[in-house]
Design a protein around this motif. Structure first.
Motif, PDB file in Angstrom:
ATOM      1  N   ALA A 108      52.424  34.134  43.140  1.00 37.08           N
ATOM      2  CA  ALA A 108      52.431  33.759  41.677  1.00 37.08           C
ATOM      3  C   ALA A 108      51.538  32.826  41.172  1.00 37.08           C
ATOM      4  O   ALA A 108      50.792  32.728  40.150  1.00 37.08           O
ATOM      5  N   LYS A 109      51.513  31.618  42.138  1.00 40.64           N
ATOM      6  CA  LYS A 109      51.014  30.423  41.668  1.00 40.64           C
ATOM      7  C   LYS A 109      49.447  30.683  41.932  1.00 40.64           C
ATOM      8  O   LYS A 109      48.672  30.014  41.031  1.00 40.64           O
ATOM      9  N   GLU A 110      49.154  31.303  42.819  1.00 38.02           N
ATOM     10  CA  GLU A 110      47.786  31.584  43.130  1.00 38.02           C
ATOM     11  C   GLU A 110      47.206  32.502  42.309  1.00 38.02           C
ATOM     12  O   GLU A 110      45.986  32.395  41.609  1.00 38.02           O
ATOM     13  N   ARG A 111      47.986  33.260  41.830  1.00 32.92           N
ATOM     14  CA  ARG A 111      47.398  34.435  40.719  1.00 32.92           C
ATOM     15  C   ARG A 111      47.143  33.739  39.431  1.00 32.92           C
ATOM     16  O   ARG A 111      46.285  33.971  38.691  1.00 32.92           O
ATOM     17  N   SER A 112      48.151  32.802  39.004  1.00 34.26           N
ATOM     18  CA  SER A 112      48.207  32.096  37.778  1.00 34.26           C
ATOM     19  C   SER A 112      46.896  31.295  37.950  1.00 34.26           C
ATOM     20  O   SER A 112      45.912  30.975  36.874  1.00 34.26           O
ATOM     21  N   GLU A 113      46.633  30.299  39.055  1.00 32.40           N
ATOM     22  CA  GLU A 113      45.388  29.634  39.045  1.00 32.40           C
ATOM     23  C   GLU A 113      44.066  30.409  39.108  1.00 32.40           C
ATOM     24  O   GLU A 113      43.208  30.171  38.303  1.00 32.40           O
ATOM     25  N   LYS A 114      44.250  31.603  39.747  1.00 29.40           N
ATOM     26  CA  LYS A 114      42.853  32.478  39.513  1.00 29.40           C
ATOM     27  C   LYS A 114      42.574  33.147  38.313  1.00 29.40           C
ATOM     28  O   LYS A 114      41.283  32.992  37.943  1.00 29.40           O
ATOM     29  N   THR A 167      57.824  40.763  46.006  1.00 31.51           N
ATOM     30  CA  THR A 167      57.843  40.221  44.460  1.00 31.51           C
ATOM     31  C   THR A 167      58.899  40.443  43.771  1.00 31.51           C
ATOM     32  O   THR A 167      59.112  40.057  42.606  1.00 31.51           O
ATOM     33  N   GLY A 214      56.612  32.930  45.555  1.00 29.44           N
ATOM     34  CA  GLY A 214      56.056  31.937  44.445  1.00 29.44           C
ATOM     35  C   GLY A 214      54.662  31.445  44.655  1.00 29.44           C
ATOM     36  O   GLY A 214      53.946  31.141  43.571  1.00 29.44           O
ATOM     37  N   GLN A 215      54.378  31.618  46.029  1.00 33.05           N
ATOM     38  CA  GLN A 215      53.033  31.046  46.086  1.00 33.05           C
ATOM     39  C   GLN A 215      51.981  32.083  45.654  1.00 33.05           C
ATOM     40  O   GLN A 215      50.859  31.646  45.222  1.00 33.05           O
TER      41      GLN A 215
END
Length: 319
Positions: free
Chosen positions: A123-129, A98, A120-121
């Protein structure tokens, strides 16, 4: 609920004659008072039944909303756990997955790209969660507020039920006192097997009347829906249920339900519901000029002549 103690009054005149100098006025006065009590009790019992139905509905609404609230609470808790796990994973990954220094220090371009893709993946998952958690958390408050509102409504209606119940108990005490004085009080038998219906009904109406006649001898019980006792609308509801027809619980509701099913009192058929003036009582027409009904406190489910009903009639409904 018509006063159906006329026969009992006639039977007790002679025995009481020896004890009373002039029994007729006493019996007449008692009967008049009982008529008023029964009329008042009819209305209070129907209010009690209506309040009870509203309470059941409010409780049911609360139960559904509370279940939804608890389900959403579990969802929020699960999302919170997932976010915490992701944060821990990010922390453990440290500079490699990271942080830019970790990515730049990779041994080869492929590793560097893989690290960037992983970052990136994540970060995206964290943002969605986080977005899902925020959304569900806001919904959680709405669900909680709706459930709490439904519970308050149920509590308010429960107060109405208790108020009507207390008034009924007071009326019942007066009714019983008068009936016992007149020798006309009947306890009934909750286990009565009733009598056989041999009237002219057919089809659904026959099933209704077979059921209703099988309840003859069971006590009138305010709020009663069987099997050990009934009030008037409890008996009509249970009887038509036996024929596969679902009626509302109260006399007023049954009359409103039958708005498009009303029939003339001159064209009655077995199974028709007959309503008294004021909608305080409902009975079932059995044919041949007879009705079956649950009259009032101190009496039992019985079959009597419609001509002995004792009150004016407002109309009839054919379910």
């Amino acid at each position: 609920m018509p006063v159906a103690v006329g026969l009992a009054f006639g039977l007790v005149v002679s025995p009481m004659g020896a004890a009373l100098a002039d029994p007729k006025p006493t019996i007449g006065q008692a009967k008049a008072k009982l008529d008023k009590l029964n009329d008042k009790a009819d209305k209070v019992v129907d209010r009690y039944n209506s309040a009870t139905e509203r309470y059941k509905k409010a409780k049911g609404t609360y139960a559904k909303l509370n279940t939804s609230y608890k389900r959403k609470l579990r969802t929020v808790a699960d999302l919170r756990t997932q976010i915490a796990d992701m944060a821990a994973t990010v922390y453990r990954a440290g500079g490699y997955a990271t942080s830019m220094p970790g990515l730049v220090g990779a041994d080869n371009p492929q590793g560097r790209l893989a690290g960037m893709a992983l970052a990136g993946q994540m970060a995206k998952e964290r943002s969605e969660k986080l977005a899902a958690f925020d959304r569900e958390n806001r919904g959680l408050k709405k669900e909680r507020d709706k459930a709490q509102g439904a519970l308050r409504s149920a509590d308010e209606v429960r107060g109405e039920v208790e108020k009507e119940r207390k008034e009924i108990l007071g009326l019942i005490a007066k009714q019983k006192k008068l009936l016992r004085k007149l020798g006309a009080y009947k306890t009934g038998d909750p286990n009565s097997t009733g009598i056989e219906y041999t009237g002219p009904a057919s089809g659904n109406a026959a099933a209704v009347l077979r059921f209703a006649f099988a309840q003859v001898g069971k006590p009138y019980v305010f709020g009663g829906t069987g099997p050990g006792g009934y009030d008037c609308s409890g008996l009509t509801q249970a009887s038509w249920r036996a024929a596969g027809v679902s009626l509302p619980r109260t006399t007023w509701a049954q009359w409103a339900w039958g708005a498009s099913r009303k029939v003339s009192l001159n064209a009655l058929q077995p199974g028709d519901l007959i309503f008294s003036e004021g909608l305080g009582h409902v009975s079932i027409y059995a044919g041949n000029g007879k009705i079956v009904h649950a009259p009032q406190t101190g009496d039992v489910v019985k079959v009597v002549s419609l001509s002995d009903y004792g009150r004016g009639l407002v109309g009839a409904v054919r379910p």
